[in-house]
Design an enzyme around this catalytic site. Structure first.
Site, PDB file in Angstrom:
ATOM      1  N   GLY D  10      -3.638   2.179  -1.336  1.00  0.00           N
ATOM      2  CA  GLY D  10      -2.528   1.251  -1.506  1.00  0.00           C
ATOM      3  C   GLY D  10      -1.822   0.925  -0.198  1.00  0.00           C
ATOM      4  N   GLU D 103      -5.234  10.590  -0.726  1.00  0.00           N
ATOM      5  CA  GLU D 103      -6.089  11.607  -1.316  1.00  0.00           C
ATOM      6  C   GLU D 103      -7.550  11.151  -1.455  1.00  0.00           C
ATOM      7  OE1 GLU D 103      -4.179  12.579  -4.959  1.00  0.00           O
ATOM      8  OE2 GLU D 103      -5.487  14.339  -5.196  1.00  0.00           O
ATOM      9  N   ILE D 127       2.704   6.724   0.282  1.00  0.00           N
ATOM     10  CA  ILE D 127       4.115   6.369   0.162  1.00  0.00           C
ATOM     11  C   ILE D 127       4.847   7.393  -0.686  1.00  0.00           C
ATOM     12  CG2 ILE D 127       4.146   4.930  -1.923  1.00  0.00           C
ATOM     13  CD1 ILE D 127       5.250   2.767   0.128  1.00  0.00           C
ATOM     14  N   ASP D 128       4.103   8.083  -1.548  1.00  0.00           N
ATOM     15  CA  ASP D 128       4.694   9.040  -2.485  1.00  0.00           C
ATOM     16  C   ASP D 128       5.018  10.383  -1.850  1.00  0.00           C
ATOM     17  OD1 ASP D 128       4.509   7.222  -4.557  1.00  0.00           O
ATOM     18  OD2 ASP D 128       2.512   7.878  -5.141  1.00  0.00           O
ATOM     19  N   ILE D 273       8.211  -3.961  -4.072  1.00  0.00           N
ATOM     20  CA  ILE D 273       9.037  -4.138  -2.865  1.00  0.00           C
ATOM     21  C   ILE D 273       9.199  -2.808  -2.125  1.00  0.00           C
ATOM     22  CG2 ILE D 273      10.310  -6.173  -3.643  1.00  0.00           C
ATOM     23  CD1 ILE D 273      12.741  -4.353  -4.154  1.00  0.00           C
ATOM     24  N   GLN D 274       8.957  -1.684  -2.800  1.00  0.00           N
ATOM     25  CA  GLN D 274       9.048  -0.376  -2.139  1.00  0.00           C
ATOM     26  C   GLN D 274       7.931  -0.142  -1.129  1.00  0.00           C
ATOM     27  OE1 GLN D 274      10.188   2.881  -5.301  1.00  0.00           O
ATOM     28  NE2 GLN D 274       9.461   1.047  -6.341  1.00  0.00           N
TER      29      GLN D 274
END
Lengths: 342, 342, 342, 342
Positions: D10, D103, D127-128, D273-274
């Site tokens: 992503g 991952e 991002i997480d 948007i994040q």
């Protein structure tokens, strides 16, 4: 039809949005092709060009600066300036010229168009918002937004230390940025070039603010001056774009305030960050519409005209008229805002 | 003179700036005192008040929301509503009322003023910018700025994955936010409530954008509708403020696009973040000036009037006239912007 | 238990978040009550207090500055300073003191705790990030973010005019802000106090950048110095918070660059906007956790300790140890970043 | 040496900064040349390449997305995937491969390196923030900043209308974004995937908040679940990047809260948007350093390794180890933050 485009004068957020608007509509709706001139009037003077087509304007809308570069070259002051421009336009088979710039750049466009038969259309550009004939110029809203955010930040540091904070913003001849950002930022004193300020009054406002247990923020335009006698500026030289270099009126004022009120005072000079970077949504909207209407002027062969904002409409006005007089802050408006001083 | 102030309808950045402008000028220049009414028309109806003086308005300029609270209570629909308001105003010795709100809140103010002799002044407020008689309403610029920043962010994720990104913005009946943020954000398709859209045309624009090796961004107002048949919205209930709840037109559109173009499409619904938080510098300027001019209306006993922006001037218009007709996007303006579609 | 809290030294985004963390956890989980001291060590010295309970800390998380005020008063330099503090603490029945501050404020806390038996806990605060024993201090991330955004804006104006732009950022003794914002902002030269710079080298980088047709950005810490001879600063006085006033190294450098390279150069001094306003999310997180852990130190009667960040953990270290040595930029890290110069 | 670079999975702010760091140091200090592979593992699988040299990485530092494109293609699941990759690398004379991804992407790199002798170096991207072996991953700070700004805005609309506002943020398996942005935004309830939530407890917190006359903000990770029984999600399909589509847990929660507390509740789903747009200064710093260290791994022929952040140091760890276990929120940390609930 082949159309030339140039950007002159100081940097201003929205220049690229204008260029994109001109090229997208010109190519897609009217089938024109375009020639970009480098560095303002230097481009047509020296025949220095750059490719300007749909791929060249992709992705430039949110970008500050100008893909065409800029300069303050004035062809009227160059030997054979006008002849060389006409020759270069003829050589390149350019039938119309869109000039995006401020007072100086447009002044040249007006004379070229009106006196020398060079078919020009003007797009007004000044971060200072001091151009007559248009309600707003693009770049101004971005500058006001940046200055307001800075003033928001200065409040907390003023409060924590119970200090005076002086924020010097752009505006040599007109106080629009100071007035708008000062009001929006909740400043306690706003000083503009249009009205010489009374140092005693400024100190009285500051003292009264401290009495109410708050720390004062003073927003001052770089061109503001005290009533009695000029500030001896530490460096008054103009750069090649006509910007005053660190003028020192903010720093001078902070020192005077310290002397007279006994309170600590600090200065922040916002400088060039006010004119760089991505344009605000308002400026992207305005600049894009100016571009779209400028190319319509070309299509209508309505030369010697400049696009301008009136209310929510984009209209056309003679360039010469628009550049004749500086738009300064109306004393009534300054008085209206004065309710927040002190 | 004692003056009442209330804020009605949905949240909107700038409400506090209006209140501050009214109180600062009213107290300092005219010597008035003020009574704040809680939660829109519920306040005067129930006599629910809040202290409103200079200390109460300190520091509120940059804050979103409203220190007075809001509601959609309509006194015309309450038993003895008008009588109760008049009694409460008399009891509190209030001689004038400033109502800050949208179509509904101002509609009540117009009738109270024109039919029932309650001296009201109106200040227009709608994030959607759909109120006639004023060039802009405060809150709109902030909403457009937030939406534009979001669209800027969506571009990169669209490009990285070569997907369609659909961004649903506010606007039930008018497409102003979609139009301005879509243009400023460089959207490839903008869909507004004023013009039913042709799904085939939308898909054609998307396909052509992909052919040029770019990923498309679609900005759609929550009230936009396709040409043939209504979208079956998954949840059409209105909340107590009259906002449509997650309407689903954006998500519906993304699914249709996937079906028809074979491209992945994702939806982002901006929702409430468009109406909260600190106002932009433009909105602080506009809202403050509206407040200053509203209290001037009170001083002039010019009731039944609303303040409005015309160009750079704040003028007065009859409230009734201003709320008579929704201001929607002119088809010509939509066509002007259409050059960027596809 | 009753606990005193004070904030000393210069303004720093996140101070209020620390205070809120201390009070929320202290009251809710341990049943403590709190006394706020005004203006750093002046508070306990003069017994000047402020109410500090749950309602007092509502809504302060996103606000810059400090609700307690600050000063650089040093009780060790005051007559009977320590005795007066002990008397005031006894009178107010305060059993522990949390001191939030930089080197100076914490130095006092260390001596009070270690030598005079005043039970202190320290929370490190320095926007400059130059405190040993902690990976980061809050306020630093906010300052770097503001400086980076300014540098982003300077790029476009540099490019449009093909000028050198010098951006002077905070950092008297340590170059952390310059290093981080310079790297994040894509600067072409970064100058820090830890390594005297070679003016010829700087000019060589600038010239090479122009040869590649790009305009250079120079980020310089206010405390950076050239190799041969000190810069004659135009104003070297320190203010009462120990901040250097407009030091002029940036402006001096711009002039030298112009002289030596023949290119136009401009300076922007970011100044106080770096230390005011709302803290970044990172700083709110860090400051809040520092507050939560500081009150745990009090509960454990683990005095003479300071909270510190190590990786993602908050740990405790002796205050005296933490303030013994300035944390400066490692030459290896500066070299690592040097790949982007020129 | 010729080095290949690819980005998989992503979108994530900072990808371009990594690429720039690799290329700048690789070319300037080690004299390598580079081949960019398009769209993650699809690139080496199909031999689809893109020019990657110094000019190609100019100006990309502040840009979101990835100039290389991305995909979730898994060569281990493709017929002859490994053989095709080895053939393409051989044909292109590539001696090392830098894989930037999460991952999945890194899992492939680990196996290629450890089992099939393809010399890979990994750069962690999520991002997480849920990747073990590194304190933080780039992109996370940007996402937290965007979410915090949105929560700041939601507060004012919640207060004005005295409503519950539920903000759904990213985080399928780990609650890092919810935890950090919820704390930084002053949320009253934070719900994460690591701990099933008790709806009665949530409603009790909300009710107690209203009793104190404040409107509650609930931040919920998209993967959070209630204690008894799974939420029936309205759309659970994964997209080709493995993102859950509008999951509905936020909307579901708002409806349950309305039913149980009688208070109005609204949902905002932040969505894409994040993950788009310009990276924060923190992420630009981290991503750039990851790039610089990754190319050092290549120079040292230290393959099968991944760069990772430990405190302020960038270290190397075996890729296989790093991707073995998801990094979730420690219950102790969640409890620490719990002092702010209600």
């Amino acid at each position: 039809m082949r159309v030339g485009v140039l950007t002159g004068g100081g940097d201003c957020p929205g220049l690229n949005a204008v260029i994109r608007g001109i090229v997208r509509k010109g190519v897609q709706e009217y089938g024109y092709d375009f020639v970009g001139f480098r560095d303002g009037w230097r481009g047509p003077l020296e025949g220095d060009t750059i490719r300007l087509d749909i791929p060249a304007v992709r992705g430039i809308l949110p970008r500050g600066g100008t893909i065409l570069g800029s300069s303050r070259t004035n062809p009227l002051k160059q030997e054979n300036g006008i002849r060389r421009i006409k020759e270069n336009l003829a050589k390149l088979e350019i039938e119309a010229l869109v000039a995006i710039g401020g007072e100086d750049t447009l002044g040249v466009a007006a004379r070229l168009s009106d006196e020398y038969g060079v078919p020009c259309v003007g797009v007004p550009k000044t971060i200072d918002n001091d151009l007559s004939a248009t309600d707003y110029t693009f770049g101004f809203d971005t500058a006001v937004g940046i200055a307001t955010e800075a003033i928001d930040r200065l409040h907390t540091t003023a409060e924590s230390h119970m200090r005076v904070l002086v924020c010097e913003v752009m505006g040599r001849h007109a106080g629009w940025i100071a007035l708008h950002s000062g009001l929006a930022g909740g400043a306690n004193v706003i000083l503009i070039p249009e009205q010489r300020f009374d140092l005693d009054q400024v100190c009285a406002w500051i003292t009264s603010r401290f009495k109410a247990s708050y720390a004062p923020i003073v927003v001052i335009a770089e061109g503001a001056m005290p009533k009695d006698g000029d500030v001896v500026l530490k460096d008054q030289s103009l750069d090649s774009f006509g910007h005053v270099r660190l003028s020192g009126v903010g720093e001078w004022l902070a020192k005077e305030i310290e002397k007279r009120t006994g309170k600590e005072a600090r200065t922040t000079v916002l400088g060039h960050i006010q004119r760089g970077g991505t344009p605000s949504a308002f400026d992207r909207w305005l600049a894009t519409r100016f571009g779209l209407h400028a190319i319509d002027c070309v299509r209508d062969r309505d030369f010697g005209k400049m696009v301008a904002l009136r209310g929510t409409d984009v209209v056309r006005v003679p360039i010469a008229e628009a550049t004749a007089k500086l738009k300064t802050v109306d004393p009534k408006l300054y008085e209206e805002v004065g309710v927040f001083f002190g």
